[in-house]
Design a protein around this motif. Sequence first.
Motif, PDB file in Angstrom:
ATOM      1  N   TYR A  26     -13.047 -51.289   7.442  1.00 33.51           N
ATOM      2  CA  TYR A  26     -13.192 -49.939   8.000  1.00 33.51           C
ATOM      3  C   TYR A  26     -12.916 -48.942   6.954  1.00 33.51           C
ATOM      4  CZ  TYR A  26     -13.534 -51.984  12.616  1.00 33.51           C
ATOM      5  OH  TYR A  26     -13.982 -52.396  13.888  1.00 33.51           O
ATOM      6  N   ARG A  27     -13.465 -47.830   7.256  1.00 39.21           N
ATOM      7  CA  ARG A  27     -13.356 -46.591   6.249  1.00 39.21           C
ATOM      8  C   ARG A  27     -12.873 -45.627   6.976  1.00 39.21           C
ATOM      9  NH1 ARG A  27     -16.995 -50.300   4.107  1.00 39.21           N
ATOM     10  NH2 ARG A  27     -16.920 -50.849   1.954  1.00 39.21           N
ATOM     11  N   GLY A  28     -12.319 -44.575   6.232  1.00 42.09           N
ATOM     12  CA  GLY A  28     -11.823 -43.467   6.924  1.00 42.09           C
ATOM     13  C   GLY A  28     -10.758 -42.571   5.990  1.00 42.09           C
ATOM     14  N   SER A  29     -10.209 -41.712   6.568  1.00 43.49           N
ATOM     15  CA  SER A  29      -9.323 -40.715   5.690  1.00 43.49           C
ATOM     16  C   SER A  29      -7.988 -41.638   5.822  1.00 43.49           C
ATOM     17  CB  SER A  29      -9.000 -39.542   6.542  1.00 43.49           C
ATOM     18  OG  SER A  29      -8.257 -39.670   7.596  1.00 43.49           O
ATOM     19  N   PRO A  30      -6.851 -41.117   5.046  1.00 43.69           N
ATOM     20  CA  PRO A  30      -5.666 -41.547   5.054  1.00 43.69           C
ATOM     21  C   PRO A  30      -4.715 -41.813   6.534  1.00 43.69           C
ATOM     22  CG  PRO A  30      -5.723 -40.138   2.989  1.00 43.69           C
ATOM     23  CD  PRO A  30      -7.133 -39.907   3.850  1.00 43.69           C
ATOM     24  N   ALA A  31      -5.245 -40.737   7.211  1.00 46.24           N
ATOM     25  CA  ALA A  31      -4.681 -40.695   8.556  1.00 46.24           C
ATOM     26  C   ALA A  31      -5.385 -41.755   9.502  1.00 46.24           C
ATOM     27  CB  ALA A  31      -4.612 -39.230   9.116  1.00 46.24           C
ATOM     28  N   GLY A  32      -6.603 -41.997   9.088  1.00 45.30           N
ATOM     29  CA  GLY A  32      -7.364 -42.734  10.294  1.00 45.30           C
ATOM     30  C   GLY A  32      -8.647 -42.306  10.473  1.00 45.30           C
ATOM     31  N   MET A  33      -9.432 -42.990  11.397  1.00 44.22           N
ATOM     32  CA  MET A  33     -10.780 -42.393  11.615  1.00 44.22           C
ATOM     33  C   MET A  33     -10.610 -41.687  12.910  1.00 44.22           C
ATOM     34  SD  MET A  33     -12.169 -46.276  11.283  1.00 44.22           S
ATOM     35  CE  MET A  33     -10.789 -46.822  12.183  1.00 44.22           C
ATOM     36  N   THR A  34     -11.701 -40.730  12.895  1.00 43.72           N
ATOM     37  CA  THR A  34     -12.235 -39.951  14.166  1.00 43.72           C
ATOM     38  C   THR A  34     -12.622 -40.856  15.204  1.00 43.72           C
ATOM     39  OG1 THR A  34     -14.199 -38.982  13.555  1.00 43.72           O
ATOM     40  CG2 THR A  34     -12.235 -37.767  12.778  1.00 43.72           C
ATOM     41  N   SER A  35     -12.846 -40.408  16.543  1.00 52.26           N
ATOM     42  CA  SER A  35     -13.677 -41.239  17.274  1.00 52.26           C
ATOM     43  C   SER A  35     -15.007 -41.431  16.795  1.00 52.26           C
ATOM     44  CB  SER A  35     -13.565 -40.637  18.785  1.00 52.26           C
ATOM     45  OG  SER A  35     -12.166 -40.468  19.008  1.00 52.26           O
ATOM     46  N   TRP A  36     -15.556 -40.411  16.520  1.00 51.95           N
ATOM     47  CA  TRP A  36     -16.812 -40.334  15.992  1.00 51.95           C
ATOM     48  C   TRP A  36     -16.989 -41.283  14.693  1.00 51.95           C
ATOM     49  CZ3 TRP A  36     -21.513 -39.058  17.465  1.00 51.95           C
ATOM     50  CH2 TRP A  36     -22.686 -38.953  16.599  1.00 51.95           C
ATOM     51  N   ASP A  37     -16.127 -41.156  13.537  1.00 58.81           N
ATOM     52  CA  ASP A  37     -16.338 -42.147  12.626  1.00 58.81           C
ATOM     53  C   ASP A  37     -16.415 -43.739  13.115  1.00 58.81           C
ATOM     54  OD1 ASP A  37     -16.142 -40.210  10.634  1.00 58.81           O
ATOM     55  OD2 ASP A  37     -13.661 -40.450  10.606  1.00 58.81           O
ATOM     56  N   LEU A  38     -15.426 -43.835  14.208  1.00 58.92           N
ATOM     57  CA  LEU A  38     -15.289 -45.267  14.444  1.00 58.92           C
ATOM     58  C   LEU A  38     -16.470 -45.689  15.433  1.00 58.92           C
ATOM     59  CD1 LEU A  38     -13.358 -47.911  15.050  1.00 58.92           C
ATOM     60  CD2 LEU A  38     -12.336 -46.484  16.907  1.00 58.92           C
ATOM     61  N   MET A  39     -17.145 -44.869  16.047  1.00 56.96           N
ATOM     62  CA  MET A  39     -18.219 -45.092  16.953  1.00 56.96           C
ATOM     63  C   MET A  39     -19.425 -45.495  15.885  1.00 56.96           C
ATOM     64  SD  MET A  39     -20.817 -42.757  19.357  1.00 56.96           S
ATOM     65  CE  MET A  39     -21.485 -41.875  17.840  1.00 56.96           C
ATOM     66  N   VAL A  98     -10.007 -48.883   4.060  1.00 51.29           N
ATOM     67  CA  VAL A  98     -10.319 -48.296   2.704  1.00 51.29           C
ATOM     68  C   VAL A  98     -10.601 -46.933   3.069  1.00 51.29           C
ATOM     69  CG1 VAL A  98     -11.840 -48.093   0.587  1.00 51.29           C
ATOM     70  CG2 VAL A  98     -11.265 -50.406   1.649  1.00 51.29           C
ATOM     71  N   HIS A  99      -9.741 -46.085   2.098  1.00 52.25           N
ATOM     72  CA  HIS A  99     -10.209 -44.604   2.108  1.00 52.25           C
ATOM     73  C   HIS A  99     -10.671 -44.426   0.650  1.00 52.25           C
ATOM     74  CE1 HIS A  99      -8.496 -40.598   0.769  1.00 52.25           C
ATOM     75  NE2 HIS A  99      -9.265 -40.537   1.504  1.00 52.25           N
ATOM     76  N   LYS A 100     -11.853 -43.796   0.443  1.00 56.74           N
ATOM     77  CA  LYS A 100     -12.181 -43.420  -0.867  1.00 56.74           C
ATOM     78  C   LYS A 100     -11.953 -41.837  -1.105  1.00 56.74           C
ATOM     79  CE  LYS A 100     -14.860 -44.197  -4.752  1.00 56.74           C
ATOM     80  NZ  LYS A 100     -14.104 -43.167  -5.598  1.00 56.74           N
ATOM     81  N   PRO A 101     -10.968 -41.524  -2.164  1.00 59.34           N
ATOM     82  CA  PRO A 101     -11.033 -40.048  -1.983  1.00 59.34           C
ATOM     83  C   PRO A 101     -12.158 -39.534  -3.126  1.00 59.34           C
ATOM     84  CG  PRO A 101      -9.372 -41.218  -3.513  1.00 59.34           C
ATOM     85  CD  PRO A 101     -10.171 -42.427  -2.684  1.00 59.34           C
ATOM     86  N   ALA A 102     -12.083 -38.244  -2.991  1.00 54.41           N
ATOM     87  CA  ALA A 102     -13.434 -37.625  -3.849  1.00 54.41           C
ATOM     88  C   ALA A 102     -13.314 -38.065  -5.278  1.00 54.41           C
ATOM     89  CB  ALA A 102     -13.180 -36.081  -3.804  1.00 54.41           C
ATOM     90  N   PHE A 103     -12.096 -38.086  -5.850  1.00 50.63           N
ATOM     91  CA  PHE A 103     -11.651 -38.383  -7.222  1.00 50.63           C
ATOM     92  C   PHE A 103     -10.760 -39.579  -7.223  1.00 50.63           C
ATOM     93  CE2 PHE A 103     -13.051 -33.961  -7.148  1.00 50.63           C
ATOM     94  CZ  PHE A 103     -14.345 -34.000  -7.969  1.00 50.63           C
ATOM     95  N   GLY A 104     -10.797 -40.562  -8.078  1.00 52.54           N
ATOM     96  CA  GLY A 104      -9.875 -41.622  -8.167  1.00 52.54           C
ATOM     97  C   GLY A 104     -10.509 -42.710  -7.496  1.00 52.54           C
ATOM     98  N   ASP A 105      -9.646 -43.765  -7.550  1.00 52.34           N
ATOM     99  CA  ASP A 105      -9.745 -45.114  -6.880  1.00 52.34           C
ATOM    100  C   ASP A 105      -9.506 -45.184  -5.713  1.00 52.34           C
ATOM    101  OD1 ASP A 105     -10.458 -46.113  -9.566  1.00 52.34           O
ATOM    102  OD2 ASP A 105      -8.275 -46.702  -9.829  1.00 52.34           O
ATOM    103  N   VAL A 121      -3.346 -46.932  10.818  1.00 47.58           N
ATOM    104  CA  VAL A 121      -3.394 -47.041   9.666  1.00 47.58           C
ATOM    105  C   VAL A 121      -2.328 -47.344   8.686  1.00 47.58           C
ATOM    106  CG1 VAL A 121      -4.455 -46.132   7.516  1.00 47.58           C
ATOM    107  CG2 VAL A 121      -5.710 -45.933   9.404  1.00 47.58           C
ATOM    108  N   ASN A 122      -2.149 -48.564   8.172  1.00 48.52           N
ATOM    109  CA  ASN A 122      -1.066 -48.716   7.367  1.00 48.52           C
ATOM    110  C   ASN A 122      -1.310 -49.150   6.086  1.00 48.52           C
ATOM    111  OD1 ASN A 122       1.225 -50.417   6.098  1.00 48.52           O
ATOM    112  ND2 ASN A 122       1.829 -51.149   8.198  1.00 48.52           N
ATOM    113  N   TRP A 123      -0.367 -48.669   4.930  1.00 47.40           N
ATOM    114  CA  TRP A 123      -0.687 -48.591   3.631  1.00 47.40           C
ATOM    115  C   TRP A 123       0.612 -49.507   3.005  1.00 47.40           C
ATOM    116  CZ3 TRP A 123      -5.128 -47.104   2.511  1.00 47.40           C
ATOM    117  CH2 TRP A 123      -5.676 -45.887   3.317  1.00 47.40           C
TER     118      TRP A 123
END
Length: 152
Positions: A26-39, A98-105, A121-123
Amino acid sequence: GSWANNTNVSSDSDMDIKVEFTQRIYRGSPAGMTSWDLMLQNSNYNGSWTPEKFRSELGIALRRASSAVDASRNVAFYVPSVPGSRPDTDVVPCFTYVHKPAFGDPNRGTVVFTKDGKHIVNWSQQQLDNGRAKNTRTPLCQPWVRRPASSG
């Protein structure tokens, strides 16, 4: 984390064990996924391993090993302690996240889908790294370091 960082570990501490499904990411922001992202991610997935199926299969496997496993909890399966042997254990079914920032790993963590339809989400690597860094910065807080005798 506490065990690896040598903090808050006592004989009555419980253990948390993650069982991570790594073949579905699954992919999304550091805080998680929106309902739209998950769908969107669910609609683009053609496999059979939904969070519900993974949780169900893990529960079946755990109950085959022990009939004392409690599958009613929202996040984790609860495995009661065995006196003189092992502590209470929470077994957490999760997927790679996985969260892929605009810059960086990319940052790699896990996502847990709860029974009530939410997700967490757990890091864990970040938590481990931060705990070890804190131990390095504050050596007197480390349980294995003897404190100097008080002079007063």
